[in-house]
Design an enzyme around this catalytic site. Structure first.
Site, mmCIF file in Angstrom:
data_model
loop_
_atom_site.group_PDB
_atom_site.id
_atom_site.type_symbol
_atom_site.label_atom_id
_atom_site.label_comp_id
_atom_site.label_asym_id
_atom_site.label_seq_id
_atom_site.Cartn_x
_atom_site.Cartn_y
_atom_site.Cartn_z
ATOM 1 N N HIS A 1 0.845 -1.194 0.000
ATOM 2 C CA HIS A 1 0.000 0.000 0.000
ATOM 3 C C HIS A 1 0.877 1.240 0.000
ATOM 4 O O HIS A 1 1.950 1.268 0.577
ATOM 5 C CB HIS A 1 -0.980 0.019 1.169
ATOM 6 C CG HIS A 1 -0.366 -0.129 2.533
ATOM 7 N ND1 HIS A 1 0.114 -1.325 3.020
ATOM 8 C CD2 HIS A 1 -0.164 0.780 3.509
ATOM 9 C CE1 HIS A 1 0.572 -1.146 4.240
ATOM 10 N NE2 HIS A 1 0.426 0.127 4.570
ATOM 11 N N VAL A 2 0.394 2.246 -0.700
ATOM 12 C CA VAL A 2 1.083 3.518 -0.798
ATOM 13 C C VAL A 2 0.236 4.561 -0.090
ATOM 14 O O VAL A 2 -0.968 4.668 -0.333
ATOM 15 C CB VAL A 2 1.314 3.926 -2.274
ATOM 16 C CG1 VAL A 2 1.968 5.293 -2.360
ATOM 17 C CG2 VAL A 2 2.168 2.877 -2.986
#
Length: 136
Positions: A97-98
Site C-alpha cells: 500500500h502507498v
C-alpha cells in the site's frame, strides 16, 4: 489469496471510504490518517511488498498512485502531498500500500521522523553502493 484487512476491503467484505477503484487498484481513506484526507492506494491483487508486484503491474499501479496524489492535492486544496510506502518493517498490513498524505506548509510534519546518519568515509559509502549495485 492470503486474507488480510485490505483484501477484505477490496472484496467488499469490510467497509471503507473508497475514493477510487478499478481493475488495477483500490484507494480508500486511512482509518488512522496522518492528516484528514490521507489515502491508501493498494493493488487489487494480493502482494505483500513492492518487490512482489509483477514488473508488468508496476507502471499501471503507480499511474493510479500518481493520479491519487493529484486528486488529493486538487480535491483538498492541499499545497502538496507526501507519498510513501513501507516494505515489511513498519508495514501494519501485509499488503502493498502507498500512503498519499495531503500537505500544507507548516502542518507540523517534519521528515516523518526519519533518523539520519552519515557514512564514516567515502570508501564506506562506495562499499554500500557496490553491495546494492551488485544486487540489482
Amino acid at each position: 489469496m492470503n486474507a488480510d484487512l485490505f483484501c477484505e476491503i477490496i472484496a467488499g467484505e469490510r467497509p471503507a471510504h473508497v475514493v477510487g477503484a478499478d481493475a488495477v487498484a483500490v484507494s480508500f481513506l486511512d482509518v488512522r490518517p496522518v492528516f484528514k484526507g490521507h489515502v491508501l492506494v493498494v493493488p487489487r491483487a494480493h502482494v505483500e511488498t513492492l518487490s512482489d508486484l509483477p514488473v508488468a503491474d508496476v507502471g499501471p499501479f503507480f499511474e493510479r498512485v500518481q493520479a491519487m496524489a493529484r486528486a488529493v492535492e486538487e480535491g483538498l486544496k492541499a499545497g502538496g502531498t507526501f507519498v510513501a510506502m513501507n516494505n515489511r518493517v513498519s508495514q501494519s498490513v501485509p499488503h502493498l500500500h502507498v500512503h498519499v498524505v495531503p500537505r500544507v506548509r507548516k502542518d507540523g510534519l517534519r521528515g516523518f521522523f526519519w533518523p539520519r546518519t552519515t557514512y564514516e568515509s567515502d570508501d564506506e559509502a562506495a562499499a554500500y553502493a557496490d553491495l546494492v549495485a551488485k544486487a540489482l
